[in-house]
Write a protein that holds these residues in place. Sequence first.
Motif, PDB file in Angstrom:
ATOM      1  N   TYR A 176       9.944   0.768   0.190  1.00  0.00           N
ATOM      2  CA  TYR A 176       8.645   1.287   0.602  1.00  0.00           C
ATOM      3  C   TYR A 176       8.560   1.377   2.117  1.00  0.00           C
ATOM      4  CZ  TYR A 176       7.263  -3.548   1.593  1.00  0.00           C
ATOM      5  OH  TYR A 176       7.193  -4.820   2.090  1.00  0.00           O
ATOM      6  N   SER A 199      -1.228   5.968  -0.612  1.00  0.00           N
ATOM      7  CA  SER A 199      -0.368   4.958  -1.235  1.00  0.00           C
ATOM      8  C   SER A 199       0.144   5.460  -2.569  1.00  0.00           C
ATOM      9  CB  SER A 199      -1.144   3.655  -1.435  1.00  0.00           C
ATOM     10  OG  SER A 199      -1.359   3.006  -0.204  1.00  0.00           O
ATOM     11  N   GLY A 200       1.427   5.269  -2.813  1.00  0.00           N
ATOM     12  CA  GLY A 200       2.052   5.718  -4.053  1.00  0.00           C
ATOM     13  C   GLY A 200       2.819   7.017  -3.915  1.00  0.00           C
ATOM     14  N   ASP A 201       2.579   7.765  -2.832  1.00  0.00           N
ATOM     15  CA  ASP A 201       3.347   8.993  -2.597  1.00  0.00           C
ATOM     16  C   ASP A 201       4.799   8.635  -2.278  1.00  0.00           C
ATOM     17  OD1 ASP A 201       1.086  10.538  -2.916  1.00  0.00           O
ATOM     18  OD2 ASP A 201       0.826  10.957  -0.775  1.00  0.00           O
ATOM     19  N   LEU A 206       8.544   4.804  -1.045  1.00  0.00           N
ATOM     20  CA  LEU A 206       7.199   4.772  -1.599  1.00  0.00           C
ATOM     21  C   LEU A 206       6.237   4.445  -0.461  1.00  0.00           C
ATOM     22  CD1 LEU A 206       5.724   4.812  -4.402  1.00  0.00           C
ATOM     23  CD2 LEU A 206       5.965   2.328  -4.367  1.00  0.00           C
ATOM     24  N   TYR A 246       3.030   2.982   1.362  1.00  0.00           N
ATOM     25  CA  TYR A 246       2.021   1.928   1.252  1.00  0.00           C
ATOM     26  C   TYR A 246       1.154   2.021   2.498  1.00  0.00           C
ATOM     27  CZ  TYR A 246      -0.093  -2.696   0.997  1.00  0.00           C
ATOM     28  OH  TYR A 246      -0.985  -3.731   0.958  1.00  0.00           O
TER      29      TYR A 246
END
Length: 67
Positions: A18, A33-35, A49, A51
């Motif tokens: 991340y 977040s999560g892209d 990822l 955050y």
Amino acid sequence: MGTDRHLPEKALALPLPYVEVNPEDAKRLGLKSGDLVEVYNEEGNGTFLVYVTDAVKPGMLFLVMYH
């Protein structure tokens, strides 16, 4: 520390590497977040990822080392 990525408990806890992004930068770049994003420089590249957190200063990123 470089071999931590081979520990099963690390892979379960963080299955993807991340990158921490400041909220101001995330908004400017259209990220949440999560892209998933590609980060690159002259040393190499990787997929991370996102955050979003104010733990990093605007204009900076934080990346996990053991991935």
